[in-house]
Write an enzyme that holds these catalytic residues in place. Structure first.
Site, short mmCIF file in Angstrom:
data_model
loop_
_atom_site.label_atom_id
_atom_site.label_comp_id
_atom_site.label_asym_id
_atom_site.label_seq_id
_atom_site.Cartn_x
_atom_site.Cartn_y
_atom_site.Cartn_z
CE LYS A 67 -4.56 1.81 -0.87
NZ LYS A 67 -3.93 0.54 -0.45
CB SER A 111 -4.12 1.55 3.74
OG SER A 111 -3.32 1.35 2.62
CB SER A 115 -0.95 0.01 1.21
OG SER A 115 -2.03 -0.86 0.99
#
Length: 386
Positions: free
Chosen positions: A63, A120, A60
């Site tokens: 991101k 997230s 993640s």
């Protein structure tokens, strides 16, 4: 050969010490993470490294690039926090970490930002990608284009979430670069450093999703300004974090840690060593008045001189401002008009007779030319009358 290597090594140490940079105390072998880096956020100078060019799954942490694109669009006033979007079936059906948004429900940019930064959330990430670019594919292209712009040459994005894909990879060095880019903006900082919040989801907004930040450093690391965690079975535990103390901002990244405790402990260790050994000396801040200068034939006789960037130097913790020399070279006999975008001089920064940097200096604002009639009466006519 060994003798040559030894000579080169000691020459390197002498050069670094001459401009005030210490060698770093942490050894790469001491870290359990597979890859790690520490950089100065302002100029991306590498202070510590371990396998920083190894291509790895980022989970993640991906991101961060999505947040860069969101921040850019907010900075251009192309999107706003209170803007609404309708959630697609594709976004609502995303697996992994999520906030359980439903198909056809209406959400705001701010709620989706909270969900991305704190939980997230994959569904919120895809929703934002579609909102900004019309499709996730369009957003992926924009992410890869931005990566090229930032010289992230060992990065390939295949999705906006960080879910495993053979064509989805990056490096610690590239992650540090995109984290540095995100620091140019402050649209997401408040969400990245908020421990708990909540949003309401569902077509009737009848389901409260309590958000607890995945980045535990928020609770106890002094100066933390942004951070993004990541985890998949393939990537293991990852973290990119930036912290600021006084005028020094550092970015640390760790990848491939075996458990969550290790990533937090090693990020702290790297950052602590950085703050203990280095600091950023600021001589003049961007936009502040540095000096003044006269101008002929202008509506104003004097103007303030400024820099369009911070005039600073990253050095070891023992150096101080008085150790450096600043030489101001302003052009003489300047005539209006003057543009705020055209340099009128420069500042030379040096230490021990070694030039460390040259910075252009500019008028604080445009200086318009005085009209001939006004110039005549203020100068020529006045002298005749006298």
């Amino acid at each position: 050969m060994r003798k040559k290597i030894a000579i080169l090594f000691f020459l390197m140490i002498l050069i670094l010490n001459s401009i005030g940079i210490n060698t770093y105390a942490v050894e790469a072998e001491q870290l359990q993470s597979k890859s790690a880096i520490l950089i100065n956020a302002d100029d991306r100078q590498i202070l510590f490294e371990k396998n920083i060019n190894d291509k790895m799954a980022p989970a993640s942490i991906t991101k961060i690039m999505l947040l860069v694109l969101i921040s850019e669009k907010m900075d251009k006033n192309e999107i706003a926090l209170n803007q609404e979007m309708t959630i697609s079936k594709n976004a609502a059906g995303m697996g992994g970490s999520q906030v359980f948004i439903e198909e056809n429900e209406v959400q705001t940019v701010e709620s989706m930002l909270k969900a991305i930064c704190m939980r997230s959330a994959n569904d919120a990430s895809v929703a934002m990608a579609e909102f900004m670019y019309g499709s996730e594919e369009g957003c992926i292209k924009a992410m890869n284009d931005k990566a090229k712009e930032l010289n992230m040459n060992d990065t390939s994005f295949a999705n906006v979430t960080g879910l495993p894909d053979p064509n989805h990879y990056t490096t610690a060095k590239d992650i540090a670069a995109m984290t540095s880019e995100l620091l140019k903006y402050n649209y997401v900082n408040q969400y990245s450093t908020t421990w708990m919040d909540s949003i309401y989801v569902g077509k009737n907004k009848d389901s409260e999703q309590v958000l607890v930040n995945t980045n535990k450093l928020i609770n106890y690391y002094d100066g933390l300004i942004i951070g993004k965690t990541g985890y998949t079975n393939e990537a293991r535990y990852c973290l990119s974090a930036a912290a600021k103390r006084n005028d020094t901002t550092l970015i640390a990244v760790v990848l491939g840690c075996d458990d969550s405790k290790i990533r937090f402990a090693e990020i702290q260790k790297i950052l602590n060593e950085g703050f203990a050994n280095y600091k950023n000396l600021i001589f003049h801040k961007k936009g502040e008045s540095i000096s003044s200068s006269t101008v002929y034939c202008g509506k104003e006789e004097e103007f303030n001189v400024v820099s369009k960037e911070n005039i600073n130097f990253f050095t070891n913790s023992n150096c101080k401002v008085d150790d450096f020399k600043l030489e101001y070279l302003i052009e003489e006999n300047l005539k209006a008009p003057l543009s705020a975008d055209s340099p009128v001089g420069k500042l030379i920064l040096s230490k021990d007779n070694q030039i460390l940097g040259e910075y252009n200096l500019y008028p604080e604002k445009n200086i318009e030319k005085l009209s001939f009639i006004k110039f005549y009466f203020d100068n020529i006519a006045d002298k005749i009358l006298k």
